[in-house]
Scaffold this motif. Sequence first.
Motif, PDB file in Angstrom:
ATOM      1  N   LYS A 100       0.837  -1.195   0.000  1.00  0.00           N
ATOM      2  CA  LYS A 100       0.000   0.000   0.000  1.00  0.00           C
ATOM      3  C   LYS A 100       0.878   1.252   0.000  1.00  0.00           C
ATOM      4  O   LYS A 100       0.415   2.348   0.290  1.00  0.00           O
ATOM      5  CB  LYS A 100      -0.969  -0.016   1.171  1.00  0.00           C
ATOM      6  CG  LYS A 100      -0.334  -0.129   2.521  1.00  0.00           C
ATOM      7  CD  LYS A 100      -1.392  -0.213   3.595  1.00  0.00           C
ATOM      8  CE  LYS A 100      -0.734  -0.510   4.937  1.00  0.00           C
ATOM      9  NZ  LYS A 100      -1.692  -0.722   5.980  1.00  0.00           N
ATOM     10  N   GLU A 101       2.138   1.065  -0.363  1.00  0.00           N
ATOM     11  CA  GLU A 101       3.078   2.182  -0.449  1.00  0.00           C
ATOM     12  C   GLU A 101       2.662   3.108  -1.591  1.00  0.00           C
ATOM     13  O   GLU A 101       2.501   2.659  -2.731  1.00  0.00           O
ATOM     14  CB  GLU A 101       4.502   1.678  -0.711  1.00  0.00           C
ATOM     15  CG  GLU A 101       5.072   0.796   0.373  1.00  0.00           C
ATOM     16  CD  GLU A 101       5.382   1.572   1.637  1.00  0.00           C
ATOM     17  OE1 GLU A 101       5.771   2.755   1.546  1.00  0.00           O
ATOM     18  OE2 GLU A 101       5.207   0.993   2.725  1.00  0.00           O
ATOM     19  N   GLN A 102       2.495   4.398  -1.289  1.00  0.00           N
ATOM     20  CA  GLN A 102       2.091   5.355  -2.316  1.00  0.00           C
ATOM     21  C   GLN A 102       3.088   5.377  -3.482  1.00  0.00           C
ATOM     22  O   GLN A 102       2.695   5.505  -4.641  1.00  0.00           O
ATOM     23  CB  GLN A 102       1.922   6.758  -1.725  1.00  0.00           C
ATOM     24  CG  GLN A 102       1.327   7.752  -2.701  1.00  0.00           C
ATOM     25  CD  GLN A 102      -0.042   7.331  -3.214  1.00  0.00           C
ATOM     26  OE1 GLN A 102      -0.917   6.955  -2.448  1.00  0.00           O
ATOM     27  NE2 GLN A 102      -0.246   7.380  -4.525  1.00  0.00           N
ATOM     28  N   GLN A 103       4.353   5.214  -3.171  1.00  0.00           N
ATOM     29  CA  GLN A 103       5.392   5.197  -4.207  1.00  0.00           C
ATOM     30  C   GLN A 103       5.162   4.043  -5.190  1.00  0.00           C
ATOM     31  O   GLN A 103       5.312   4.213  -6.397  1.00  0.00           O
ATOM     32  CB  GLN A 103       6.763   5.072  -3.552  1.00  0.00           C
ATOM     33  CG  GLN A 103       7.916   4.995  -4.523  1.00  0.00           C
ATOM     34  CD  GLN A 103       9.249   4.886  -3.792  1.00  0.00           C
ATOM     35  OE1 GLN A 103       9.418   5.414  -2.688  1.00  0.00           O
ATOM     36  NE2 GLN A 103      10.196   4.205  -4.400  1.00  0.00           N
ATOM     37  N   ASP A 104       4.788   2.856  -4.693  1.00  0.00           N
ATOM     38  CA  ASP A 104       4.507   1.712  -5.567  1.00  0.00           C
ATOM     39  C   ASP A 104       3.278   1.972  -6.433  1.00  0.00           C
ATOM     40  O   ASP A 104       3.271   1.668  -7.630  1.00  0.00           O
ATOM     41  CB  ASP A 104       4.281   0.438  -4.746  1.00  0.00           C
ATOM     42  CG  ASP A 104       5.567  -0.124  -4.156  1.00  0.00           C
ATOM     43  OD1 ASP A 104       6.663   0.222  -4.648  1.00  0.00           O
ATOM     44  OD2 ASP A 104       5.464  -0.919  -3.205  1.00  0.00           O
ATOM     45  N   ILE A 105       2.239   2.539  -5.838  1.00  0.00           N
ATOM     46  CA  ILE A 105       1.002   2.830  -6.577  1.00  0.00           C
ATOM     47  C   ILE A 105       1.296   3.824  -7.694  1.00  0.00           C
ATOM     48  O   ILE A 105       0.940   3.599  -8.859  1.00  0.00           O
ATOM     49  CB  ILE A 105      -0.088   3.367  -5.626  1.00  0.00           C
ATOM     50  CG1 ILE A 105      -0.465   2.310  -4.590  1.00  0.00           C
ATOM     51  CG2 ILE A 105      -1.310   3.829  -6.414  1.00  0.00           C
ATOM     52  CD1 ILE A 105      -1.302   2.834  -3.430  1.00  0.00           C
ATOM     53  N   THR A 106       1.964   4.919  -7.359  1.00  0.00           N
ATOM     54  CA  THR A 106       2.286   5.958  -8.343  1.00  0.00           C
ATOM     55  C   THR A 106       3.151   5.401  -9.472  1.00  0.00           C
ATOM     56  O   THR A 106       2.883   5.634 -10.653  1.00  0.00           O
ATOM     57  CB  THR A 106       2.998   7.142  -7.652  1.00  0.00           C
ATOM     58  OG1 THR A 106       2.129   7.665  -6.641  1.00  0.00           O
ATOM     59  CG2 THR A 106       3.363   8.228  -8.640  1.00  0.00           C
ATOM     60  N   GLU A 107       4.182   4.647  -9.104  1.00  0.00           N
ATOM     61  CA  GLU A 107       5.097   4.105 -10.115  1.00  0.00           C
ATOM     62  C   GLU A 107       4.394   3.085 -11.005  1.00  0.00           C
ATOM     63  O   GLU A 107       4.609   3.053 -12.228  1.00  0.00           O
ATOM     64  CB  GLU A 107       6.324   3.486  -9.447  1.00  0.00           C
ATOM     65  CG  GLU A 107       7.409   3.043 -10.406  1.00  0.00           C
ATOM     66  CD  GLU A 107       8.081   4.178 -11.179  1.00  0.00           C
ATOM     67  OE1 GLU A 107       8.916   3.864 -12.044  1.00  0.00           O
ATOM     68  OE2 GLU A 107       7.789   5.363 -10.947  1.00  0.00           O
ATOM     69  N   TYR A 109       1.225   2.995 -11.893  1.00  0.00           N
ATOM     70  CA  TYR A 109       0.395   3.728 -12.855  1.00  0.00           C
ATOM     71  C   TYR A 109       1.270   4.491 -13.858  1.00  0.00           C
ATOM     72  O   TYR A 109       0.953   4.541 -15.047  1.00  0.00           O
ATOM     73  CB  TYR A 109      -0.573   4.673 -12.150  1.00  0.00           C
ATOM     74  CG  TYR A 109      -1.799   3.965 -11.630  1.00  0.00           C
ATOM     75  CD1 TYR A 109      -2.639   3.242 -12.482  1.00  0.00           C
ATOM     76  CD2 TYR A 109      -2.123   4.002 -10.284  1.00  0.00           C
ATOM     77  CE1 TYR A 109      -3.758   2.585 -12.004  1.00  0.00           C
ATOM     78  CE2 TYR A 109      -3.242   3.349  -9.796  1.00  0.00           C
ATOM     79  CZ  TYR A 109      -4.064   2.646 -10.662  1.00  0.00           C
ATOM     80  OH  TYR A 109      -5.171   2.004 -10.194  1.00  0.00           O
ATOM     81  N   ARG A 110       2.376   5.060 -13.401  1.00  0.00           N
ATOM     82  CA  ARG A 110       3.272   5.774 -14.315  1.00  0.00           C
ATOM     83  C   ARG A 110       3.810   4.839 -15.401  1.00  0.00           C
ATOM     84  O   ARG A 110       3.967   5.228 -16.557  1.00  0.00           O
ATOM     85  CB  ARG A 110       4.440   6.396 -13.532  1.00  0.00           C
ATOM     86  CG  ARG A 110       5.295   7.344 -14.391  1.00  0.00           C
ATOM     87  CD  ARG A 110       6.507   7.844 -13.634  1.00  0.00           C
ATOM     88  NE  ARG A 110       7.521   6.826 -13.461  1.00  0.00           N
ATOM     89  CZ  ARG A 110       8.319   6.334 -14.420  1.00  0.00           C
ATOM     90  NH1 ARG A 110       8.197   6.742 -15.652  1.00  0.00           N
ATOM     91  NH2 ARG A 110       9.224   5.418 -14.153  1.00  0.00           N
ATOM     92  N   TYR A 116      -4.699  -1.089  -9.995  1.00  0.00           N
ATOM     93  CA  TYR A 116      -3.861  -1.426  -8.846  1.00  0.00           C
ATOM     94  C   TYR A 116      -4.800  -1.879  -7.744  1.00  0.00           C
ATOM     95  O   TYR A 116      -5.637  -1.105  -7.273  1.00  0.00           O
ATOM     96  CB  TYR A 116      -3.068  -0.203  -8.394  1.00  0.00           C
ATOM     97  CG  TYR A 116      -1.986  -0.496  -7.377  1.00  0.00           C
ATOM     98  CD1 TYR A 116      -0.651  -0.539  -7.752  1.00  0.00           C
ATOM     99  CD2 TYR A 116      -2.291  -0.708  -6.030  1.00  0.00           C
ATOM    100  CE1 TYR A 116       0.355  -0.794  -6.826  1.00  0.00           C
ATOM    101  CE2 TYR A 116      -1.291  -0.959  -5.099  1.00  0.00           C
ATOM    102  CZ  TYR A 116       0.024  -0.999  -5.503  1.00  0.00           C
ATOM    103  OH  TYR A 116       1.017  -1.254  -4.585  1.00  0.00           O
TER     104      TYR A 116
END
Length: 152
Positions: A100-107, A109-110, A116
């Motif tokens: 649930k790391e925001q960095q993993d979610i953002t990356e 989708y990027r 996700y």
Amino acid sequence: MPTERPILLVEDNPDDEALTLRAFSKNKIPNPVVVARDGVEALDYLFGTGSHEGKKSNPVPAVILLDLKLPRIDGLEVLRRIRANEATALLPVVVLTTSKEQQDITEAYRLGANSYIRKPVDFERFIQAVGQLGVYWLSLNESSEPAPGTGN
């Protein structure tokens, strides 16, 4: 009758693999499931390399369910390589992970993830989530790939 396109499940945790397969069964999802237990196996399946080299080409998955925390090559790198290759760039990729790391979610989708989803810990919620995933990605979603046996 055409054969259902497989689901490529990229999952290194045997318990999560078993839960996912059980959830597919409970939701009566007819697609065969191909399991890759790390990023290298997933890429070998998709690109006909390594252990899949020289074999008749593997069926194109209807959807890829991709864990992020994988041995050898992590899920984000797998996603990066899928999107970088013209033959696989448009395949639906659903990140299915405990992160649930925001960095993993953002990356994710990027890099082009279509969705996700965090794995619910509760099995009943997981069965529901997999059922919804199956209905959407395997029944409702229009694929860029022709259905097997249609020639279109």
